[in-house]
Scaffold this motif. Structure first.
Motif, PDB file in Angstrom:
ATOM      1  N   PHE A   1      67.618  15.860  20.588  1.00  0.00           N
ATOM      2  CA  PHE A   1      68.502  15.702  21.636  1.00  0.00           C
ATOM      3  C   PHE A   1      69.177  14.282  21.358  1.00  0.00           C
ATOM      4  O   PHE A   1      70.362  14.130  21.881  1.00  0.00           O
ATOM      5  N   ILE A   2      68.395  13.239  20.612  1.00  0.00           N
ATOM      6  CA  ILE A   2      69.236  12.066  20.251  1.00  0.00           C
ATOM      7  C   ILE A   2      70.531  12.181  19.298  1.00  0.00           C
ATOM      8  O   ILE A   2      71.635  11.846  19.526  1.00  0.00           O
ATOM      9  N   TYR A   3      70.126  13.385  18.443  1.00  0.00           N
ATOM     10  CA  TYR A   3      71.334  13.756  17.507  1.00  0.00           C
ATOM     11  C   TYR A   3      72.403  14.361  18.304  1.00  0.00           C
ATOM     12  O   TYR A   3      73.767  14.073  17.945  1.00  0.00           O
ATOM     13  N   SER A   4      72.150  15.227  19.187  1.00  0.00           N
ATOM     14  CA  SER A   4      73.266  16.089  20.052  1.00  0.00           C
ATOM     15  C   SER A   4      74.070  14.826  20.791  1.00  0.00           C
ATOM     16  O   SER A   4      75.166  15.118  21.043  1.00  0.00           O
ATOM     17  N   LEU A   5      73.255  13.821  21.423  1.00  0.00           N
ATOM     18  CA  LEU A   5      73.625  13.097  21.979  1.00  0.00           C
ATOM     19  C   LEU A   5      74.670  12.144  21.466  1.00  0.00           C
ATOM     20  O   LEU A   5      75.939  11.660  22.006  1.00  0.00           O
ATOM     21  N   ILE A   6      74.539  11.720  20.195  1.00  0.00           N
ATOM     22  CA  ILE A   6      75.449  11.035  19.393  1.00  0.00           C
ATOM     23  C   ILE A   6      76.513  11.891  18.965  1.00  0.00           C
ATOM     24  O   ILE A   6      77.835  11.204  19.095  1.00  0.00           O
ATOM     25  N   ILE A   7      76.423  13.183  18.661  1.00  0.00           N
ATOM     26  CA  ILE A   7      77.675  14.003  18.734  1.00  0.00           C
ATOM     27  C   ILE A   7      78.570  14.041  19.458  1.00  0.00           C
ATOM     28  O   ILE A   7      79.673  13.846  19.570  1.00  0.00           O
TER      29      ILE A   7
END
Length: 370
Positions: free
Chosen positions: A227-233
């Motif tokens: 979720f955090i990774y997707s949020l960053i991208i």
């Protein structure tokens, strides 16, 4: 603390491929969205060619003169410029009540041209000139051509006071930026599904053994990190356009809600596919999810075909287009609810499936799967 350590360690591994990630998930879609926006803008407003415009006529006067104007717009002479179409018009021409009475008495009244879409400026201006000449000739004919009457006409002509009342429309760049995010989301879902199956087949058991967490805990932690990774991208993509002033320039809070919803959609779909399907079918589903925005053509045209509604990303793109137009998403709460509730439901079902599988394994006296 375990969640923090797990998140830090996993994200550090993701950052190690940061350049490739930025190029693949952010820079490439940004450049593609910019190119497609430029192409759409050029096609819609070519200064060397007048595009025919779809026009809806609203005749509130329903008089002989208003019907004559409608007939003019429907005539063979006008067909290369005007296409009468009530379903998807570019322009809306409103003939007001009292139109005939105003012309006969040489009084001012207004024909309103409401521009519903961006572009078609040359065709719209040409149509305005034609209407201007038509009404000037009409006034001259009624006034008898006297100098006094012509002077009065110049002060009271209908067409000189015609309103081109342009509704708020998204530019081609705004539309493509919002539509292309479907492509970014589908790429993230596809890549996470593919990577997760690689982890399961090679490293997951060793990762769990080396850390004091169960498989269910690992699922929670891995979901949070994804979720955090997707949020960053997704955030990098959206805020590039916002900072550049090209798109997504409205209020911040609705945009953050859509950003969170996008990340939730990615992890909800990818983790549920991972939980319910083996590698063979899971990868096939991932490829299908990746293909749907391309087959539906919404990501590359801004409009797409009937198949676009099958792509989960369609609803995020739709919400972002509404945000660009209205600066909020309050007019489409139903789609927002679907985007949020369906991924949450999928994650709950995935958790239940894992719990049930664990209990079945324990009841059979199998090796403890924790």
């Amino acid at each position: 603390m375990k969640l923090l350590y797990f998140t830090k360690t996993t994200l550090k591994g993701m950052v190690s491929t940061g350049v490739v990630t930025i190029l693949y998930f952010v820079l490439f879609p940004v450049l593609l969205a910019g190119f497609m926006g430029f192409l759409q803008n050029t096609l819609h407003d070519n200064p060397l060619k007048l595009n025919d415009v779809k026009v809806k006529i609203i005749d509130n006067d329903n008089s002989n003169m208003s019907k004559a104007l409608v007939d003019l717009l429907k005539s063979e002479d006008m067909k290369e410029l005007v296409e009468i179409n009530d379903e998807k018009p570019v322009l809306e021409i409103t003939i007001p009540k009292g139109y005939e009475e105003s012309i006969v008495s040489l009084q001012k009244n207004e024909i309103k041209i409401n521009k519903l879409e961006d572009g078609f400026n040359n065709s719209t201006n040409t149509l305005k000139i034609i209407l201007d000449k038509y009404h000037k000739n009409l006034y001259v004919s009624i006034a008898g051509g006297s100098n006094e009457s012509l002077e009065e006409i110049s002060n009271n002509t209908i067409v000189e006071t015609t309103n081109i009342n342009t509704s708020k429309t998204s530019s081609s760049y705004e539309v493509m930026a919002a539509s292309m995010i479907g492509f970014v989301i589908s790429m993230l879902i596809f890549s996470q599904i593919q990577a997760s199956y690689t982890d399961i087949s090679m490293n997951v058991d060793r990762r769990i053994i080396s850390t004091p967490i169960s498989k269910i805990e690992f699922f929670y932690y891995d979901t949070f990190v994804s979720f955090i990774y997707s949020l960053i991208i997704i955030g990098a993509y959206i805020f590039f356009f916002r900072i550049a002033g090209i798109s997504f320039t409205g209020p911040l809070i609705p945009l953050i809600v859509l950003l969170l919803a996008s990340a939730l959609m990615i992890v909800g779909i990818s983790k549920s596919v991972l939980t319910f399907f083996g590698a063979k079918y899971g990868k096939l589903i991932g490829a299908l999810i990746f293909s749907l925005p391309i087959i539906g053509m919404e990501a590359f045209t801004g409009e797409g075909n009937a198949l676009k509604v099958l792509a989960p990303t369609h609803y995020i793109s739709k919400l972002l287009n509404i945000y660009n137009l209205e600066g909020s998403i309050s007019s489409n709460i139903s789609d927002l609810s679907l985007v949020i509730l369906i991924p949450i439901g999928l994650l709950i079902l995935a958790t239940i499936k894992m719990v049930i599988s664990r209990k079945i394994a324990l009841s059979k006296g199998g090796k403890k799967c924790d």
